[in-house]
Design a protein around this motif. Structure first.
Motif, PDB file in Angstrom:
ATOM      1  N   ARG A   4      92.438 -49.252 -29.231  1.00 28.25           N
ATOM      2  CA  ARG A   4      93.782 -48.814 -29.624  1.00 28.25           C
ATOM      3  C   ARG A   4      94.054 -47.421 -29.064  1.00 28.25           C
ATOM      4  O   ARG A   4      93.173 -46.548 -29.068  1.00 28.25           O
ATOM      5  CB  ARG A   4      93.945 -48.775 -31.147  1.00 28.25           C
ATOM      6  CG  ARG A   4      93.757 -50.101 -31.847  1.00 28.25           C
ATOM      7  CD  ARG A   4      94.068 -49.957 -33.329  1.00 28.25           C
ATOM      8  NE  ARG A   4      95.505 -49.745 -33.560  1.00 28.25           N
ATOM      9  CZ  ARG A   4      96.018 -49.316 -34.714  1.00 28.25           C
ATOM     10  NH1 ARG A   4      95.217 -49.018 -35.722  1.00 28.25           N
ATOM     11  NH2 ARG A   4      97.324 -49.171 -34.863  1.00 28.25           N
ATOM     12  N   LEU A   5      95.248 -47.234 -28.593  1.00 28.11           N
ATOM     13  CA  LEU A   5      95.708 -45.936 -28.099  1.00 28.11           C
ATOM     14  C   LEU A   5      96.968 -45.609 -28.891  1.00 28.11           C
ATOM     15  O   LEU A   5      98.022 -46.223 -28.674  1.00 28.11           O
ATOM     16  CB  LEU A   5      96.000 -46.014 -26.595  1.00 28.11           C
ATOM     17  CG  LEU A   5      96.380 -44.725 -25.874  1.00 28.11           C
ATOM     18  CD1 LEU A   5      95.290 -43.673 -26.020  1.00 28.11           C
ATOM     19  CD2 LEU A   5      96.651 -45.005 -24.400  1.00 28.11           C
ATOM     20  N   VAL A   6      96.853 -44.669 -29.821  1.00 26.52           N
ATOM     21  CA  VAL A   6      97.930 -44.452 -30.788  1.00 26.52           C
ATOM     22  C   VAL A   6      98.191 -42.967 -31.004  1.00 26.52           C
ATOM     23  O   VAL A   6      97.367 -42.100 -30.667  1.00 26.52           O
ATOM     24  CB  VAL A   6      97.600 -45.105 -32.149  1.00 26.52           C
ATOM     25  CG1 VAL A   6      97.413 -46.607 -32.001  1.00 26.52           C
ATOM     26  CG2 VAL A   6      96.359 -44.467 -32.773  1.00 26.52           C
ATOM     27  N   VAL A   7      99.352 -42.701 -31.604  1.00 23.14           N
ATOM     28  CA  VAL A   7      99.695 -41.360 -32.074  1.00 23.14           C
ATOM     29  C   VAL A   7      99.801 -41.426 -33.589  1.00 23.14           C
ATOM     30  O   VAL A   7     100.529 -42.270 -34.131  1.00 23.14           O
ATOM     31  CB  VAL A   7     101.034 -40.863 -31.480  1.00 23.14           C
ATOM     32  CG1 VAL A   7     101.403 -39.501 -32.067  1.00 23.14           C
ATOM     33  CG2 VAL A   7     100.942 -40.777 -29.959  1.00 23.14           C
ATOM     34  N   ARG A   8      99.070 -40.567 -34.282  1.00 28.71           N
ATOM     35  CA  ARG A   8      99.098 -40.539 -35.741  1.00 28.71           C
ATOM     36  C   ARG A   8      99.762 -39.252 -36.233  1.00 28.71           C
ATOM     37  O   ARG A   8      99.640 -38.188 -35.607  1.00 28.71           O
ATOM     38  CB  ARG A   8      97.678 -40.628 -36.316  1.00 28.71           C
ATOM     39  CG  ARG A   8      96.972 -41.932 -36.003  1.00 28.71           C
ATOM     40  CD  ARG A   8      95.568 -41.950 -36.613  1.00 28.71           C
ATOM     41  NE  ARG A   8      94.849 -43.162 -36.252  1.00 28.71           N
ATOM     42  CZ  ARG A   8      94.925 -44.297 -36.947  1.00 28.71           C
ATOM     43  NH1 ARG A   8      95.655 -44.339 -38.056  1.00 28.71           N
ATOM     44  NH2 ARG A   8      94.253 -45.366 -36.563  1.00 28.71           N
ATOM     45  N   LEU A   9     100.426 -39.360 -37.365  1.00 29.80           N
ATOM     46  CA  LEU A   9     101.000 -38.202 -38.037  1.00 29.80           C
ATOM     47  C   LEU A   9     100.033 -37.737 -39.115  1.00 29.80           C
ATOM     48  O   LEU A   9      99.699 -38.486 -40.033  1.00 29.80           O
ATOM     49  CB  LEU A   9     102.354 -38.559 -38.665  1.00 29.80           C
ATOM     50  CG  LEU A   9     103.016 -37.462 -39.509  1.00 29.80           C
ATOM     51  CD1 LEU A   9     103.318 -36.230 -38.669  1.00 29.80           C
ATOM     52  CD2 LEU A   9     104.281 -37.999 -40.170  1.00 29.80           C
ATOM     53  N   LEU A  10      99.560 -36.498 -38.988  1.00 26.16           N
ATOM     54  CA  LEU A  10      98.588 -35.941 -39.922  1.00 26.16           C
ATOM     55  C   LEU A  10      99.119 -34.621 -40.487  1.00 26.16           C
ATOM     56  O   LEU A  10     100.140 -34.103 -40.032  1.00 26.16           O
ATOM     57  CB  LEU A  10      97.246 -35.708 -39.219  1.00 26.16           C
ATOM     58  CG  LEU A  10      96.591 -36.930 -38.556  1.00 26.16           C
ATOM     59  CD1 LEU A  10      95.411 -36.491 -37.705  1.00 26.16           C
ATOM     60  CD2 LEU A  10      96.156 -37.933 -39.600  1.00 26.16           C
ATOM     61  N   ARG A  11      98.387 -34.070 -41.444  1.00 30.71           N
ATOM     62  CA  ARG A  11      98.726 -32.769 -42.009  1.00 30.71           C
ATOM     63  C   ARG A  11      97.464 -31.906 -42.087  1.00 30.71           C
ATOM     64  O   ARG A  11      96.373 -32.425 -42.351  1.00 30.71           O
ATOM     65  CB  ARG A  11      99.348 -32.914 -43.398  1.00 30.71           C
ATOM     66  CG  ARG A  11     100.728 -33.568 -43.372  1.00 30.71           C
ATOM     67  CD  ARG A  11     101.378 -33.585 -44.746  1.00 30.71           C
ATOM     68  NE  ARG A  11     102.688 -34.230 -44.710  1.00 30.71           N
ATOM     69  CZ  ARG A  11     103.821 -33.611 -44.388  1.00 30.71           C
ATOM     70  NH1 ARG A  11     103.794 -32.323 -44.091  1.00 30.71           N
ATOM     71  NH2 ARG A  11     104.967 -34.264 -44.367  1.00 30.71           N
ATOM     72  N   ASP A  12      97.637 -30.606 -41.855  1.00 28.42           N
ATOM     73  CA  ASP A  12      96.496 -29.705 -41.927  1.00 28.42           C
ATOM     74  C   ASP A  12      96.290 -29.233 -43.367  1.00 28.42           C
ATOM     75  O   ASP A  12      96.922 -29.750 -44.301  1.00 28.42           O
ATOM     76  CB  ASP A  12      96.677 -28.532 -40.964  1.00 28.42           C
ATOM     77  CG  ASP A  12      97.746 -27.543 -41.438  1.00 28.42           C
ATOM     78  OD1 ASP A  12      98.518 -27.901 -42.360  1.00 28.42           O
ATOM     79  OD2 ASP A  12      97.819 -26.436 -40.893  1.00 28.42           O
ATOM     80  N   LEU A  13      95.420 -28.255 -43.573  1.00 29.36           N
ATOM     81  CA  LEU A  13      95.120 -27.779 -44.918  1.00 29.36           C
ATOM     82  C   LEU A  13      96.339 -27.211 -45.631  1.00 29.36           C
ATOM     83  O   LEU A  13      96.426 -27.245 -46.859  1.00 29.36           O
ATOM     84  CB  LEU A  13      94.029 -26.699 -44.862  1.00 29.36           C
ATOM     85  CG  LEU A  13      92.593 -27.170 -44.613  1.00 29.36           C
ATOM     86  CD1 LEU A  13      91.658 -25.972 -44.548  1.00 29.36           C
ATOM     87  CD2 LEU A  13      92.145 -28.129 -45.705  1.00 29.36           C
ATOM     88  N   LEU A  14      97.283 -26.678 -44.857  1.00 26.77           N
ATOM     89  CA  LEU A  14      98.474 -26.076 -45.442  1.00 26.77           C
ATOM     90  C   LEU A  14      99.606 -27.076 -45.618  1.00 26.77           C
ATOM     91  O   LEU A  14     100.690 -26.713 -46.066  1.00 26.77           O
ATOM     92  CB  LEU A  14      98.948 -24.910 -44.564  1.00 26.77           C
ATOM     93  CG  LEU A  14      97.918 -23.795 -44.306  1.00 26.77           C
ATOM     94  CD1 LEU A  14      98.513 -22.731 -43.395  1.00 26.77           C
ATOM     95  CD2 LEU A  14      97.447 -23.186 -45.617  1.00 26.77           C
ATOM     96  N   GLY A  15      99.348 -28.338 -45.235  1.00 25.84           N
ATOM     97  CA  GLY A  15     100.380 -29.357 -45.349  1.00 25.84           C
ATOM     98  C   GLY A  15     101.313 -29.414 -44.163  1.00 25.84           C
ATOM     99  O   GLY A  15     102.317 -30.140 -44.185  1.00 25.84           O
TER     100      GLY A  15
END
Length: 316
Positions: free
Chosen positions: A98-109
């Motif tokens: 799979r080759l994908v783009v994910r939406l993530l959040r860091d420690l500060l949101g």
């Protein structure tokens, strides 16, 4: 009309079939302007530094897939055969790439995007155009690449980085390398080149991995890469697990080296060469040029094979 890369711009029919972008992403508010980090498995991943960094970012929360690329268009299945399981009399458990783009959040949101998966084997220009569509769809303000290459550096010194960017104002430090050098291209390098031509800020970091451990996990490099991303983006992560894993790996390497005078001698030479780069005023000559009773290439090759055999494999 074509872009500088010779491929149609975003919105062209040919591009739409290479990437599917999720339209409704309420987690990203208008004006968020996220950062896009990308690390691809393949050519630029000595010591699995990029892969380790990706695993660390995905640990605990894999986020949401907001864009997926047509893997059949980019992947050479015969060159990199995906695994599956043969269970007595049938096949199961096929692990499709799979080759994908994910939406993530860091420690500060703070939200950010992570592009990961296998490096495309084909259609690099179409891949770059598809990533451009993602960049423009989500209003990405900066694209940052993570990579690593084997180098003649010692494990006993801090991990060195080469930084590169589409414009010089994005660079954060001078590189050891001066002048020009011809290197094999990669999909990530072409992507940065094209994004710069299209007016999108793009940069990246390449970690220098000791060549004698380039085939095994090197967590210290992953931590160094993410530290640099923190500096240029303002994102924050808990990098202590990578630091702990890096120290454990260094302890394993030190233990293995104790049993090999040949490897110790080479590491000593690399230490002197590394120090001469950082303190050129102390000695204008490279210590490795001194007359030394170094082992032959064949002897070193055999010794390094025994050395690597003593370290855990990436799978373990």
């Amino acid at each position: 009309m074509s872009d500088p890369a010779g491929v149609p711009g975003p919105g062209a029919p040919g591009e739409a079939r290479f990437v599917h972008i999720v339209d409704d992403v309420p987690e990203l508010r208008e004006g968020d302007a996220p950062v896009l980090i990308h690390a691809l498995d393949g050519f630029l991943d000595a010591g699995n530094a990029g892969a380790i960094a990706v695993r660390h970012l995905l640990a605990g929360d894999a986020g949401r897939v907001v864009a997926s690329f047509d893997i059949d268009a980019f992947y050479d299945y015969r060159a990199r055969r995906p695994p599956l399981t043969f269970a007595e009399d049938h096949y199961e458990g096929y692990e499709a790439p799979r080759l994908v783009v994910r939406l993530l959040r860091d420690l500060l949101g703070t939200p950010y995007l992570l592009l990961h998966g296998p490096e495309p084997d084909t259609y690099w220009e179409a891949f770059a155009a598809a990533v451009r569509a993602v960049v423009e769809h989500f209003g990405v303000r900066l694209t940052v690449a993570l990579g690593s290459v084997p180098m003649a550096v010692p494990h006993t010194r801090p991990v060195m980085l080469t930084n590169h960017a589409s414009t010089t104002d994005l660079l954060v430090q001078p590189n050891v390398w001066k002048g020009q050098i011809r290197v094999p291209a990669s999909a990530q390098a072409v992507l940065e080149l094209r994004l710069g031509e299209w007016g999108h800020p793009a940069m990246g970091f390449v970690a220098h991995i000791p060549h004698y451990v380039a085939q095994v996990d090197y967590p210290a490099a992953a931590g160094r890469l993410l530290e640099s991303v923190e500096i240029v983006t303002g994102l924050e992560w808990d990098l202590e697990p990578l630091e702990v894993a890096g120290q454990a790996r260094l302890a394993e390497i030190a233990e293995q080296i104790e049993g090999s005078a040949e490897v110790r001698d080479v590491v000593l030479g690399l230490e002197q060469q590394y120090d001469s780069f950082h303190h050129p005023d102390q000695d204008a000559t490279l210590p490795l040029a001194e007359e030394r009773n170094l082992p032959t290439g064949e002897e070193l090759g055999a010794e390094f094979e025994r050395f690597l055999a003593g370290l855990d494999s990436p799978e373990e």
